[in-house]
Design a protein around this motif. Structure first.
Motif, short mmCIF file in Angstrom:
data_model
loop_
_atom_site.label_atom_id
_atom_site.label_comp_id
_atom_site.label_asym_id
_atom_site.label_seq_id
_atom_site.Cartn_x
_atom_site.Cartn_y
_atom_site.Cartn_z
N MET A 23 8.36 -0.48 5.75
CA MET A 23 8.04 0.72 4.95
C MET A 23 9.26 1.08 4.09
O MET A 23 10.33 1.37 4.61
N LEU A 24 9.07 1.03 2.78
CA LEU A 24 10.15 1.33 1.85
C LEU A 24 10.08 2.79 1.43
O LEU A 24 9.06 3.23 0.88
N ALA A 65 0.86 -1.19 0.00
CA ALA A 65 0.00 0.00 0.00
C ALA A 65 0.89 1.23 0.00
O ALA A 65 2.07 1.17 0.38
N ALA A 66 0.31 2.35 -0.42
CA ALA A 66 1.08 3.61 -0.50
C ALA A 66 0.99 4.38 0.81
O ALA A 66 -0.01 4.31 1.52
N CYS A 67 2.07 5.12 1.12
CA CYS A 67 2.03 6.03 2.27
C CYS A 67 2.73 7.33 1.89
O CYS A 67 3.48 7.38 0.91
N TYR A 68 2.48 8.37 2.68
CA TYR A 68 2.84 9.74 2.27
C TYR A 68 3.55 10.46 3.41
O TYR A 68 2.89 11.00 4.31
N PRO A 69 4.88 10.50 3.38
CA PRO A 69 5.62 11.17 4.48
C PRO A 69 5.18 12.62 4.69
O PRO A 69 5.20 13.11 5.81
N GLU A 70 4.77 13.30 3.62
CA GLU A 70 4.37 14.71 3.77
C GLU A 70 2.86 14.86 3.61
O GLU A 70 2.38 15.92 3.25
N LYS A 71 2.10 13.78 3.84
CA LYS A 71 0.64 13.78 3.79
C LYS A 71 0.15 13.71 2.35
O LYS A 71 0.68 14.36 1.47
N LEU A 113 4.57 -1.31 2.94
CA LEU A 113 4.24 0.05 2.49
C LEU A 113 5.36 0.59 1.61
O LEU A 113 6.53 0.30 1.85
N VAL A 114 4.97 1.38 0.62
CA VAL A 114 5.95 2.08 -0.22
C VAL A 114 5.61 3.55 -0.16
O VAL A 114 4.44 3.94 -0.33
N GLY A 137 18.24 2.65 9.07
CA GLY A 137 17.58 1.36 9.34
C GLY A 137 16.44 0.99 8.42
O GLY A 137 15.71 0.03 8.70
N VAL A 138 16.25 1.70 7.30
CA VAL A 138 15.13 1.31 6.42
C VAL A 138 15.44 -0.07 5.80
O VAL A 138 16.60 -0.41 5.61
#
Ligand code: FAD
Length: 301
Positions: free
Chosen positions: A201-202, A143-149, A174-175, A262-263
């Motif tokens: 989380m990548l 699934a997608a995620c958004y570091p800056e929203k 997550l990517v 650590g990613v």
């Protein structure tokens, strides 16, 4: 291979995103990029699904071809946009029959200038697609995620809560959206973990090779460009080679810091081009750059 197995057995790992080409020239460029990047042994390559669901047949054909002919593990992007549940089931059945084990489950972006509207009998959020996948298929689900929203989210907390819903619906990994400021990613990672989301989380990296193109991307996806990077890029305006050199150097430093933070791996948005990504990953491999710094273990005789 399932991405969850790759994540458990291979650290760090690199993965590359490609999009289905539009014409013969694009196909030749893509083949050249894959040939140049395959020797870096990516853990997977991911194949995008065009805005508005516009590349469905090409996404599936390319995913099958890369897995069958080149032998790379594929993650096929699947979006909810413009498709009823029955159409999505038909697409997913086809991917499963082709031996594709991994999908990135997304809501999808509408064509430029239009708003997302779910079709009758379709899904409104990626979490609904993920839940359907979990109930009916055996794919490993990203699934997608958004570091800056995400740009449509009203607040970072609302977006985090939507991410938690995707995790609870059954996502396996997550990517992230692209970003240029690692502090944004690490801050987001802390908030994700505090919210009880423990999925791998990548981080998604896009080496800058064309600054005006990147400015267009960030305007659409809500990422920011650190002011100092913008100054340096603007100072090289008109000098394509200098922009690319800075883009590669900057992304290499970003990548190194992320690995040392650590990613589990790095996901590169390649735009179907190889030189920048190849240079960055090769330098990381040459330097064994993922080995964390810290006190060396001392063995006594
Ligand atoms: P969602 O998780 O559904 O989120 C969309 C918005 O709705 C967010 O603002 C979220 O906060 C909100 N939301 C989610 N659930 C709820 C809820 N239950 N209640 C209220 N609000 C909610 N697009 C393509 O078209 N094709 C691609 O191949 C593609 N690949 C991508 C790959 C990556 C790694 C990333 C990061 C993005 C990609 N995108 C792609 C873009 C993506 O489709 C868009 O960012 C899209 O606008 C959101 O997709 P999502 O899966 O994150 O949606």
């Amino acid at each position: 291979m399932r991405i969850s197995d790759a994540l458990a057995s291979q650290r760090p790992f690199f993965s590359f995103e490609f999009f289905p080409p539009r014409d013969d020239a694009g196909s030749r460029q893509l083949v050249a990029a894959i040939e140049a990047l395959a020797p870096l042994r990516p853990a997977f390559v991911s194949i995008t699904y065009g805005a508005g669901g516009s590349t469905r047949a090409r996404t599936v054909a390319l995913a099958k071809e890369i897995q069958r002919e080149i032998g790379l593990t594929v993650v096929a992007h699947v979006t909810c946009i413009g498709a009823s549940r029955a159409e999505l089931r038909a697409l997913l059945d086809e991917l499963a029959r082709a031996g594709i084990e991994n999908v990135l489950a997304l809501r999808g972006d509408p064509p430029a200038g239009s708003q997302f509207v779910p079709v009758a009998g379709g899904f409104e959020h990626a979490s609904e697609l993920i839940a359907m996948l979990r109930r009916n298929y055996d794919f490993c689900i990203g699934a997608a995620c958004y570091p800056e929203k995400h740009p449509e989210a009203t607040t970072p907390d609302a977006d985090l809560s939507a991410l938690k819903t995707k995790a609870e619906a059954g996502a396996d990994f997550l990517v992230s959206q692209l970003f240029f400021d690692n502090a944004q990613f690490f801050g987001f990672e802390r908030r994700v973990r505090s919210a009880g989301i423990d999925l791998p989380m990548l981080p998604g990296l896009m080496p800058i090779t064309n600054f005006s193109q990147i400015e267009r991307f960030v305007a659409l996806c809500g990422a920011s460009i650190p002011p100092k990077l913008r100054v340096e890029m603007n100072a090289r305006k008109g000098d394509v080679k200098a922009v690319e050199d800075l883009g590669v150097a900057y992304a290499s430093m970003q990548a190194l810091e992320l690995l040392q933070g650590g990613v589990p791996g790095l996901h590169f948005y390649t735009l179907n081009r190889s030189p920048a990504t190849r240079a960055i990953v090769s330098s990381l491999l040459a330097a064994s750059a993922w080995r964390p710094f810290g006190p060396r273990s001392i063995t006594t005789p």
